[in-house]
Design a protein around this motif. Structure first.
Motif, PDB file in Angstrom:
ATOM      1  N   VAL A 131       0.833  -1.203   0.000  1.00 16.99           N
ATOM      2  CA  VAL A 131       0.000   0.000   0.000  1.00 16.99           C
ATOM      3  C   VAL A 131       0.869   1.255   0.000  1.00 16.99           C
ATOM      4  O   VAL A 131       0.636   2.202  -0.769  1.00 16.99           O
ATOM      5  CB  VAL A 131      -0.946   0.012   1.222  1.00 16.99           C
ATOM      6  N   LEU A 132       1.892   1.275   0.847  1.00 23.62           N
ATOM      7  CA  LEU A 132       2.759   2.452   0.934  1.00 23.62           C
ATOM      8  C   LEU A 132       3.579   2.625  -0.341  1.00 23.62           C
ATOM      9  O   LEU A 132       3.804   3.757  -0.792  1.00 23.62           O
ATOM     10  CB  LEU A 132       3.684   2.325   2.152  1.00 23.62           C
ATOM     11  N   ARG A 133       4.004   1.514  -0.930  1.00 24.99           N
ATOM     12  CA  ARG A 133       4.746   1.608  -2.194  1.00 24.99           C
ATOM     13  C   ARG A 133       3.835   2.135  -3.303  1.00 24.99           C
ATOM     14  O   ARG A 133       4.265   2.929  -4.147  1.00 24.99           O
ATOM     15  CB  ARG A 133       5.307   0.230  -2.572  1.00 24.99           C
ATOM     16  N   PHE A 134       2.569   1.719  -3.284  1.00 23.42           N
ATOM     17  CA  PHE A 134       1.604   2.229  -4.261  1.00 23.42           C
ATOM     18  C   PHE A 134       1.422   3.739  -4.073  1.00 23.42           C
ATOM     19  O   PHE A 134       1.360   4.482  -5.053  1.00 23.42           O
ATOM     20  CB  PHE A 134       0.258   1.517  -4.101  1.00 23.42           C
ATOM     21  N   CYS A 135       1.339   4.192  -2.828  1.00 20.35           N
ATOM     22  CA  CYS A 135       1.192   5.627  -2.557  1.00 20.35           C
ATOM     23  C   CYS A 135       2.406   6.403  -3.056  1.00 20.35           C
ATOM     24  O   CYS A 135       2.267   7.517  -3.582  1.00 20.35           O
ATOM     25  CB  CYS A 135       0.993   5.862  -1.061  1.00 20.35           C
ATOM     26  N   GLN A 136       3.591   5.833  -2.892  1.00 18.17           N
ATOM     27  CA  GLN A 136       4.796   6.478  -3.420  1.00 18.17           C
ATOM     28  C   GLN A 136       4.695   6.632  -4.937  1.00 18.17           C
ATOM     29  O   GLN A 136       4.962   7.701  -5.486  1.00 18.17           O
ATOM     30  CB  GLN A 136       6.037   5.651  -3.075  1.00 18.17           C
ATOM     31  N   GLY A 137       4.321   5.546  -5.613  1.00 17.64           N
ATOM     32  CA  GLY A 137       4.197   5.595  -7.068  1.00 17.64           C
ATOM     33  C   GLY A 137       3.129   6.569  -7.507  1.00 17.64           C
ATOM     34  O   GLY A 137       3.284   7.286  -8.502  1.00 17.64           O
ATOM     35  N   LEU A 138       2.019   6.618  -6.758  1.00 16.65           N
ATOM     36  CA  LEU A 138       0.933   7.546  -7.055  1.00 16.65           C
ATOM     37  C   LEU A 138       1.442   8.987  -7.026  1.00 16.65           C
ATOM     38  O   LEU A 138       1.178   9.786  -7.949  1.00 16.65           O
ATOM     39  CB  LEU A 138      -0.184   7.360  -6.029  1.00 16.65           C
ATOM     40  N   ALA A 139       2.178   9.317  -5.982  1.00 18.94           N
ATOM     41  CA  ALA A 139       2.712  10.678  -5.848  1.00 18.94           C
ATOM     42  C   ALA A 139       3.736  10.987  -6.930  1.00 18.94           C
ATOM     43  O   ALA A 139       3.734  12.067  -7.517  1.00 18.94           O
ATOM     44  CB  ALA A 139       3.334  10.845  -4.467  1.00 18.94           C
ATOM     45  N   LEU A 140       4.605  10.022  -7.208  1.00 19.17           N
ATOM     46  CA  LEU A 140       5.648  10.244  -8.205  1.00 19.17           C
ATOM     47  C   LEU A 140       5.055  10.397  -9.600  1.00 19.17           C
ATOM     48  O   LEU A 140       5.638  11.067 -10.458  1.00 19.17           O
ATOM     49  CB  LEU A 140       6.650   9.089  -8.189  1.00 19.17           C
ATOM     50  N   GLY A 141       3.885   9.792  -9.827  1.00 16.91           N
ATOM     51  CA  GLY A 141       3.236   9.925 -11.125  1.00 16.91           C
ATOM     52  C   GLY A 141       2.851  11.347 -11.447  1.00 16.91           C
ATOM     53  O   GLY A 141       2.788  11.736 -12.620  1.00 16.91           O
TER      54      GLY A 141
END
Length: 470
Positions: A131-141
């Motif tokens: 979940v936290l890795r997904f949030c990182q990717g979401l922000a970086l997108g």
């Protein structure tokens, strides 16, 4: 601090961001992005398999850790759509603050996350890591496009490509910071200390960068380009729909314009480290396995492919030297792209990437000295191709869909170029039974696709950036 743009008599003045604030605020997000990439990649190899998948076999645990690493690439296009929507609908400033805050909180929480070895967390710990890795990717997108727009929409006339190098500099800076911290920790902590608590330190330290970045970004004012979108009442209700309906050709062009850059970067960093530290002979591999107390199985012997056999810390220093050239030539690329135009300049650099790929075997194969030359040449090309991307991709789109368009193109390219690059390169290295010639051929193919996209695209240097509203 913010200043005021000069105006003609009788006109209201428009507050503008100072040069220093634009530089720092656009650079901080990409610095954290690449810092996070290397910290997470290192943890995925050294600690996450044992701490979050303790009951899996070694290979399955490693694959699981890398699968979670790859979740960010799935999330990035989603982040491009989400943050692009808000950036084109409500403004660049608030969106940039939101993307940095999302990224900072997710990274910091990874550093606090209990591991699967803690009682009661065997299932929850890996799930929360995903979940936290997904949030990182979401922000970086959404981060890169917002930072690129912050730099270029605040640039003086004739300086967009120069200002566009500011967010791009975050890549070499983040790389160097992450690797220096890693080298320092590996040199001062025991393996057990690193496993117990040391791995958390780099994640927690990112909070310092995030706090400073938030302070600067909260003091930004909106760009003139977005202010004119508001004045003309041209804000799109659904920026993604408008982009795909009316500007799908620039999206496709931008995706492939960025392709060779992504492939080059991930081969130069992720793959070269794997190849560089791999044992140079089967005998050396067997000796290392015996020393570690895990003798090679017959399957491992049968699948062995030689690398360069350079110690890991030594190769990390070689990478840092190469990345210094990455940073220098990122700065150099801005004035050159202004002088010759983005398209013409990038056509030349992409041709250079093709030649580099064709000659790859001559540098990554003979030994350490040749590899050092290859790292310097490769990272020089990386700086020259990456630097102008923050100018050319946003210039492909009008101001009211610029955030969405450039973000979608950039992150679609990450799915095609970045996500599979390391896996493809490793597979080709194994296919070549230790030869890296096929890896170079893969890079050359990516360069061909980018060259075609550039050839079919228009020059964007003289685009009316402020008044270009669809």
């Amino acid at each position: 601090m913010s200043s005021t743009a000069p105006s003609k008599e009788g006109e209201s003045t428009q507050p503008v961001n100072s040069r220093g604030r634009v530089i720092f605020a656009s650079m901080i997000g990409t610095t954290i992005e690449f810092y996070d990439f290397y910290v997470y990649a290192t943890a995925s190899v050294l600690v996450f398999p044992k701490l979050f998948f303790p009951n899996a076999t070694d290979i399955n645990a490693l694959l699981s850790a890398f699968a979670i690493f790859g979740v960010a690439f799935v999330a990035r296009p989603v982040g491009a759509i989400v943050f692009g929507h808000f950036g084109d609908k409500f403004g660049r400033k608030g969106t940039l603050v939101a993307s940095l805050l999302t990224m900072g909180i997710a990274t910091f929480l990874i550093g606090l996350l209990p591991t699967a070895t803690v009682a009661g967390w065997a299932l929850l710990a890996p799930l929360l890591l995903v979940v936290l890795r997904f949030c990182q990717g979401l922000a970086l997108g959404g981060e890169w496009s917002g930072a690129a727009l912050l730099a270029t929409e605040n640039a003086p006339e004739g300086k967009r490509a120069v200002y566009g190098t500011f967010p791009q500099l975050g890549a070499p800076i983040g790389f160097i910071i992450a690797n220096l911290i890693f080298i320092w920790m590996r040199g001062t902590l025991t393996d057990q200390q690193f496993m117990d608590w040391g791995w958390r330190v780099p994640f927690l330290l990112s909070a310092v960068l995030v706090i400073v970045g938030l302070y600067v970004r909260l003091k930004l004012v909106e760009s003139v380009s977005f202010s004119k979108v508001i004045e003309q009442d041209k804000i799109q209700k659904l920026p993604l729909g408008a982009t795909l309906k009316n500007h799908w050709r620039p999206v496709v062009a931008g995706t492939f314009i960025m392709l060779a850059t992504y492939v080059l970067f991930y081969i130069m960093t992720s793959f070269t480290l794997t190849f560089g530290k791999a044992p140079a002979s089967l005998e050396a591999a067997k000796a290392a396995a015996e020393k570690a107390g895990k003798p090679m199985t017959q399957a491992q012997v049968d699948s062995f492919v030689p690398g360069l056999g350079i110690p890991e810390n030594q190769f990390l220093w070689m990478l840092i030297v190469g990345v210094v050239f990455f940073g220098i030539f990122t700065v150099v690329s801005g004035p050159l792209a202004e002088k010759w135009g983005r398209r013409k300049f990038l056509l030349g650099v992409t041709a250079g990437i093709f030649v580099f790929g064709a000659l790859w075997f001559a540098m990554f194969g003979p030994g350490q000295a040749a590899a050092m030359v290859g790292l310097i040449v490769g990272f020089t090309l990386m700086g020259l191709t990456f630097g102008p991307m923050a100018a050319i991709l946003p210039e492909l789109f009008p101001a009211n869909v610029r955030y969405t368009g450039s973000a979608v193109a950039y992150n679609l390219s990450s799915v095609l170029g970045a996500a599979p690059a390391s896996f493809i390169a490793i597979a080709l290295w194994q296919f070549g039974e230790g030869s890296t010639a096929w890896v170079g051929a893969y890079m050359a193919l990516a360069a061909v696709l980018t060259f075609i996209a550039l050839w079919l695209s228009r020059e964007t240097k003289n685009t009316d950036y402020e008044n270009n509203v669809a």
